[in-house]
Design a protein around this motif. Sequence first.
Motif, mmCIF file in Angstrom:
data_model
loop_
_atom_site.group_PDB
_atom_site.id
_atom_site.type_symbol
_atom_site.label_atom_id
_atom_site.label_comp_id
_atom_site.label_asym_id
_atom_site.label_seq_id
_atom_site.Cartn_x
_atom_site.Cartn_y
_atom_site.Cartn_z
ATOM 1 N N LEU A 133 -0.623 68.835 82.462
ATOM 2 C CA LEU A 133 -0.249 70.090 83.206
ATOM 3 C C LEU A 133 -0.894 70.572 84.213
ATOM 4 N N VAL A 134 -1.678 71.671 83.022
ATOM 5 C CA VAL A 134 -2.450 72.465 83.563
ATOM 6 C C VAL A 134 -3.491 72.053 84.014
ATOM 7 N N ALA A 135 -4.656 70.633 84.241
ATOM 8 C CA ALA A 135 -4.864 70.392 84.775
ATOM 9 C C ALA A 135 -4.697 69.577 86.123
ATOM 10 N N GLU A 136 -3.556 68.962 85.649
ATOM 11 C CA GLU A 136 -3.388 68.453 87.642
ATOM 12 C C GLU A 136 -3.057 69.240 88.420
ATOM 13 N N GLY A 137 -2.514 71.144 87.748
ATOM 14 C CA GLY A 137 -2.322 71.674 88.557
ATOM 15 C C GLY A 137 -3.642 72.484 89.314
ATOM 16 N N ALA A 138 -4.773 72.346 88.625
ATOM 17 C CA ALA A 138 -6.012 72.352 88.891
ATOM 18 C C ALA A 138 -6.358 71.626 89.959
#
Length: 211
Positions: A133-138
């Motif tokens: 989820l964090v990687a997708e946001g980045a």
Amino acid sequence: MPRPSRWSEILAAAGEEFRDRGYENATLEGIGARVGILKGSIYNYVASKEELLLAVVEQPAKQLLVDLERLQADTGQTVAVRLRELIRMQVRIFGDFYPAAFVYLQHIGRMTAPLFAEFREMDARYMAAIEALVAEGARTGEFSLAGSPRTVARAVVGMLDWMQHWFVPRGPEEDRELADQLFAFALGGLVSGGGMRGIARSLPEPRPESR
């Protein structure tokens, strides 16, 4: 007529005993005393203290994964909205399964018996989902990270896990407000973390102490 089941009371008492005294110091006698039954009566439900710990932590752990999978499937929402829902979900589980959810955090990582292998796999899936989820946001530009997605995800999980030391359920509305405060704190770092990292690097180093 058969006697009414005391299982729900035993589970609640075991959660309190494990939380208050730790797994190593908790006893079936102590759990029985909290319910008002003898130790021998507990053996009508489980064969050992280890099996009772498993029963205490199983429900919150599985509920968390069910909610997490539902959240992952909701790809129509922005990453920030999904992260907010994840934090609300985690706080809700802490409240709904208090103190069993914190017994899980305190003890499962140290339990090496094959009986608990499933929970280590659950932990890995949970961490992987937050990291994704964090990687997708980045990747989409919603987040500007101060570190790798793995490091940032661990920081978010660490913030939530630390609640075991101070959280007491206050009711659905107050717990939801708390979750949103935690989300706002996390979101500030996620959105501006990259810029803050540059500022942090530009700060002068402290002068060495004179001798």
